[in-house]
Design a protein around this motif. Structure first.
Motif, PDB file in Angstrom:
ATOM      1  N   MET A  94     -43.391 -55.136 -66.290  1.00  0.00           N
ATOM      2  CA  MET A  94     -41.816 -54.328 -65.822  1.00  0.00           C
ATOM      3  C   MET A  94     -42.152 -53.359 -66.792  1.00  0.00           C
ATOM      4  N   ASP A 103     -42.595 -49.034 -64.821  1.00  0.00           N
ATOM      5  CA  ASP A 103     -41.932 -48.383 -65.243  1.00  0.00           C
ATOM      6  C   ASP A 103     -41.932 -46.821 -65.891  1.00  0.00           C
ATOM      7  N   THR A 151     -43.299 -45.227 -62.640  1.00  0.00           N
ATOM      8  CA  THR A 151     -41.875 -44.365 -61.835  1.00  0.00           C
ATOM      9  C   THR A 151     -41.940 -42.915 -62.576  1.00  0.00           C
ATOM     10  N   VAL A 152     -41.325 -43.171 -63.975  1.00  0.00           N
ATOM     11  CA  VAL A 152     -41.028 -41.774 -64.506  1.00  0.00           C
ATOM     12  C   VAL A 152     -42.439 -41.079 -64.307  1.00  0.00           C
ATOM     13  N   ARG A 191     -31.225 -47.631 -66.200  1.00  0.00           N
ATOM     14  CA  ARG A 191     -32.281 -48.597 -67.197  1.00  0.00           C
ATOM     15  C   ARG A 191     -33.116 -48.837 -67.919  1.00  0.00           C
ATOM     16  N   LEU A 192     -33.900 -47.509 -67.291  1.00  0.00           N
ATOM     17  CA  LEU A 192     -35.492 -47.405 -68.780  1.00  0.00           C
ATOM     18  C   LEU A 192     -35.330 -47.765 -69.946  1.00  0.00           C
TER      19      LEU A 192
END
Ligand SMILES: Nc1ncnc2c1ncn2[C@@H]1O[C@H](COP(=O)(O)OP(=O)(O)OP(=O)(O)O)[C@@H](O)[C@H]1O
Ligand SMILES: [Mg+2]
Lengths: 252, 311
Positions: free
Chosen positions: A1, A5, A8-9, A90-91
């Motif tokens: 996960m 993340d 994603t960033v 939630r990061l």
């Protein structure tokens, strides 16, 4: 996960840098232009450049572009009031930091590699136009791989140092002012260190070292530098993570 | 009794000499819109930041879903959606890219993410403009998009800091309707600040009023409304004798500026009809009498006046 993340960033940062909405491809054009500019000096140096280990130094200069991109990552987000919403998401801390570091590193690394590619193309074009001589010239494999490795580690170091100093600056403007010292350190040390050592180390030792290195041991020197850079990268990243205290990052 | 979602105990936060939040203790049950009301600078935004773990309390504690905001804020943020003081949108990205980013952050899988973005943008009438960079959008349009971003992943708890600021009246009504539906059908809990007390009155099942960081009142909105001073009467006509009215035992205050309407604040439990007969007997000509329902605004203003006297 965590990797998801981080991706994603990083993906969003790269996209926003290269393709800002309303000014399509503006970021891409800027990166290309910068790489082209940085490829000019090697082109002037001609075919000899492609056989020289000095190319390693030239390949690192384009990494200076981080001074203009890093300020957007934290100071810019804070200034445009997007940071608090990101922090409320939630990061995890590490994903925000690593994602942004990855984006800025890949961007600068890409520009550095691109500048060398442009240099290679330019040198070949001039060669063919001048002498009509066939066959494409490229860096020997050891120099090419050294360029890829050292530019990556240097870009990571420059990006990490930039993040470290700009993490808590309120505006992009202040962040770019603070960028000067770390960039001088990251990119100046490789330039100045040989000069300083030249003054300090006895001449016969220097000559001996250069003879040993140029006797096919260049790659050993490169690997030693790479290990040092890697350690510096890790140190800077740990420093940034330690400074990244979520509950203290909102400054008004 | 339903589950408690937010619980604070003497929650406090100081900035230098300023006590932005001062020993707040309250509870928010699941499945309500909780209005967090207070004048400018009373500590509403600071409280939201404390609850989301974006600021550390100077003293006291808060728990959300049973997680401590100081040590388990990651677990809290996973379950929340937030629209904070600033809309927090990336102005160099398109509307769609903004939502897509937060969809990814919240781990919505590709197809579901796209469907949800379409649903929300369609609903807000922004789907046609999804590819535009939002830099040039109006304040209200950006605010709508920011609301969509907070709702995107269907969080169990929503923090909305003045969500309807910049909204036109129709958009404000629609958001109220959406929030009410989410609370009713999906059991969502909403923690909301607003300066629009008429809006709070329509939307919030429960409310708290704070001032200078201190809790002045908390409870069901209906009950708070009823707590404000007695009933009021609005009487239209001519020939009012204000001095004589002021002297009547059931009248607390007389508001009259010489026009055709006089407003009377009455004691709790006072009847309007006998007062009107007395006024007619005293020579007033009356065209219309209206008994005015107490509003949340009345309660709010009376609290502010009372705390002016005290503090
Ligand atoms: N980061 C900060 N540094 C210093 N003081 C702060 C900070 N944040 C808030 N304050 C102070 O705390 C108090 C409460 O501010 P807060 O923003 O929570 O009020 P608010 O109720 O949200 O007001 P508004 O209705 O205007 O949004 C104010 O006096 C403010 O100046
Ligand atoms: Mg506020």
């Amino acid at each position: 996960m965590l990797w998801g993340d981080i991706w994603t960033v990083a993906r969003k940062e790269l996209h926003e840098t290269l393709f800002p909405a309303g000014k399509r491809q503006a970021g891409l054009v800027q990166a290309l232009g910068y790489a082209g500019l940085m490829g000019l000096a090697p082109i002037m140096m001609g075919g000899g450049y492609l056989e020289s280990w000095g190319a390693l130094i030239f390949a690192c200069f384009p990494i200076l572009i981080v001074t203009s991109t890093v300020v957007d990552l934290f100071a810019g987000e804070r200034e445009r009031h997007t940071f608090e919403t990101l922090l409320a998401s939630r990061l995890p801390d590490r994903a925000i930091l690593l994602g942004k570091l990855a984006a800025i590193t890949v961007h600068a690394w890409g520009v550095a590699l691109l500048s060398q590619l442009i240099a290679v193309v330019g040198i070949n074009l001039i060669r063919i136009a001048g002498q009509g001589e066939g066959g494409l010239h490229f860096f020997p494999a050891d120099i090419a791989l050294s360029i890829v490795l050292l530019t990556l580690l240097t870009a990571g170091l420059a990006g990490g140092a930039g993040i470290l100093v700009s993490l808590r600056t309120p505006t992009a403007r202040q962040a770019s002012q603070r960028m000067i010292v770390p960039m001088l350190l990251v990119l100046g040390i490789p330039g100045f260190l040989p000069l300083v050592l030249g003054q300090l180390v006895p001449l016969d030792v220097q000559v001996g070292f250069v003879q040993w290195a140029s006797d096919g041991n260049e790659i050993v020197v490169v690997l030693a530098i790479a290990v040092l850079l890697l350690a510096a990268d890790a140190l800077v990243f740990a420093g940034a993570l330690a400074r990244f205290r979520r509950a203290q990052l909102i400054l008004d | 009794m339903s589950e408690i979602i937010i619980r604070t105990e003497n929650l406090s936060r100081e900035f230098g000499a300023v006590r932005a939040v001062d020993q707040l203790s309250f509870e928010v049950p699941a499945g309500v819109v909780f209005g967090f009301l207070g004048p400018n600078g009373s500590g509403k935004t600071t409280t939201i930041r404390l609850l989301l773990g974006l600021l550390e309390p100077s003293a006291g504690r808060a728990e959300i879903f049973g997680f401590d905001t100081r040590t388990q804020a990651d677990r809290i943020r996973e379950r929340c959606g937030a629209l904070l003081e600033h809309h927090g949108l990336y102005e160099r990205m398109s509307a769609e890219a903004n939502l897509d980013y937060y969809g990814r952050i919240n781990h919505l899988p590709g197809a579901e993410r796209q469907a949800r973005i379409k649903e929300l943008l369609d609903h807000l009438g922004l789907w046609e403009r999804r590819k535009e960079g939002i830099g040039g959008w109006s304040k209200g349009m950006k605010q709508k998009l920011a609301v969509a971003r907070a709702l995107l992943h269907r969080p169990a708890l929503l923090f909305l800091d003045e969500p309807t600021s910049g909204f036109d009246p129709v958009a404000a009504v629609e958001l109220r309707r959406d929030l009410a539906r989410m609370v009713e059908q999906e059991g969502v809990t909403v923690f909301l600040t607003t300066h629009n007390l008429a809006e709070a009155e329509k939307l919030c099942g429960q409310a708290a009023v704070i001032r200078e960081g201190r809790l002045l009142a908390v409870g069901d909105t209906d009950e708070l409304r009823a707590r404000s001073a007695g009933p009021r009467a609005e009487i239209r006509g001519r020939g009012f004798d204000t001095a004589a009215l002021q002297a009547r035992p059931e009248v607390v205050a007389v508001h009259y500026n010489g026009g055709d309407t006089i407003r009377l604040d009455l004691r709790p439990g006072a009847e309007v009809a006998p007062l009107v007969s007395w006024m007619v007997g005293a020579g007033a000509q009356i065209e219309e009498v209206r008994r005015v329902q107490n509003s949340l605004e009345d309660f709010f203003l009376s609290l502010m006046e009372a705390s002016d006297v005290v503090g």
